[in-house]
Design a protein around this motif. Sequence first.
Motif, short mmCIF file in Angstrom:
data_model
loop_
_atom_site.label_atom_id
_atom_site.label_comp_id
_atom_site.label_asym_id
_atom_site.label_seq_id
_atom_site.Cartn_x
_atom_site.Cartn_y
_atom_site.Cartn_z
N PHE A 235 48.05 48.17 13.94
CA PHE A 235 46.63 47.55 13.57
C PHE A 235 45.99 48.56 12.67
CE2 PHE A 235 42.35 48.46 15.07
CZ PHE A 235 41.68 47.38 14.36
N LEU A 236 45.99 49.96 12.82
CA LEU A 236 45.38 50.90 11.85
C LEU A 236 46.10 51.14 10.50
CD1 LEU A 236 44.42 53.69 14.72
CD2 LEU A 236 42.81 51.92 13.57
N SER A 237 47.21 50.69 10.49
CA SER A 237 47.95 50.94 9.24
C SER A 237 48.14 49.75 8.46
CB SER A 237 49.40 51.30 9.43
OG SER A 237 49.63 52.22 10.25
N SER A 238 47.30 48.35 8.85
CA SER A 238 47.25 47.28 8.19
C SER A 238 45.88 46.62 7.82
CB SER A 238 48.01 46.19 9.04
OG SER A 238 47.17 45.88 10.11
N GLU A 239 45.68 45.46 6.99
CA GLU A 239 44.51 44.96 6.89
C GLU A 239 43.63 44.49 8.03
OE1 GLU A 239 43.03 45.33 3.63
OE2 GLU A 239 44.63 46.75 3.85
N ALA A 240 44.50 44.63 9.04
CA ALA A 240 43.72 43.99 10.30
C ALA A 240 42.51 45.10 10.76
CB ALA A 240 44.60 44.16 11.58
N SER A 241 42.61 46.18 10.10
CA SER A 241 41.78 47.40 10.54
C SER A 241 40.86 47.80 9.16
CB SER A 241 42.31 48.62 10.98
OG SER A 241 43.26 49.10 10.01
N SER A 242 40.74 46.74 8.17
CA SER A 242 40.10 46.89 6.90
C SER A 242 38.85 47.49 7.26
CB SER A 242 40.09 45.84 6.17
OG SER A 242 39.46 44.59 6.89
N TYR A 243 38.04 47.36 8.08
CA TYR A 243 36.58 47.94 8.27
C TYR A 243 36.53 48.85 9.29
CZ TYR A 243 31.53 47.71 7.27
OH TYR A 243 30.30 48.06 7.17
N VAL A 244 37.68 49.68 9.88
CA VAL A 244 37.65 50.35 10.77
C VAL A 244 38.12 51.91 10.19
CG1 VAL A 244 38.72 51.32 12.89
CG2 VAL A 244 38.54 48.70 12.61
N THR A 245 37.28 52.84 10.23
CA THR A 245 37.60 54.32 9.74
C THR A 245 36.99 55.22 10.71
OG1 THR A 245 38.16 55.56 7.75
CG2 THR A 245 35.84 54.71 8.07
N GLY A 246 37.47 56.35 10.78
CA GLY A 246 36.77 57.58 11.44
C GLY A 246 36.92 57.37 12.88
N GLN A 247 37.65 56.53 13.51
CA GLN A 247 37.75 56.25 14.92
C GLN A 247 39.12 56.86 15.47
OE1 GLN A 247 35.11 54.65 16.32
NE2 GLN A 247 34.44 54.96 14.06
#
Length: 258
Positions: A235-247
């Motif tokens: 999830f964190l390595s793919s575009e599924a998490s495109s608006y997730v950072t610093g978590q």
Amino acid sequence: MENCFDLEGKVAVVTGASGGLGADAAMAYAQNGADVALLARRKDRLEALAKEIESTGRKALAVQCDVANEESVENAIEEVINYFGKIDILLNNAGVAIRGGVCDLCVEDWDKGMDVNVKGIYLVSKHVIPHMIENNYGKIVNTSSINSVAGDKNDVFIRHVYNASKAAVRGLTMGMACSYGKYGITINAVGPGLFESEMTADTLFKSDDFLEAYSRIVPLNRPAQKGELNGPILFLSSEASSYVTGQTIFVDGGFSVV
């Protein structure tokens, strides 16, 4: 987004890939379409895993690397770039778990824990991020731990340098995410709970009393099973998490919310 977990055409670097959670993640990357560079100190294990990955139809490169040594890291990343031409994904997974409290640990053990678990992420990121900036794209996943937010009062399982270093990983993740987001790079962490690995197989998983106590506390009533960290990493390595950072996503059966 259609098929947002697809990693086709991506190149992933995995540190600590010679066994356990790192090897599992490397194979998961390949099964989802990525070519994979495998970094660790034990070259023979990396080469065996590389053959497994190549059997899936993906490319794999085994690179001997000591993440706590800058020259070793610099040479390893240069080799990866020369072979693949780019790095899209970095899983900073290399780590050590050294037992003992601050009154028991020698300075050498403290330094080793901090060097591998924190300095290693700093060094590998330092030499990977410029390549991601050049491409205005990158996904970095750091391995923290439930032990970044929870200690253990049982003397047998006290690991103070592990607590400190894995908490530092969370802080470093937040700081890097703020600095490099403008370059199209997302940086997050996973915080595993109790997984069976080389770190835990001969200690925590050999204590029935510990496993029973742990299972009573955890809402899902059990330790993690093989492969259960792969989903959050993907999830964190793919575009599924495109608006997730610093978590930091805790993958701990609910331990962190009890």
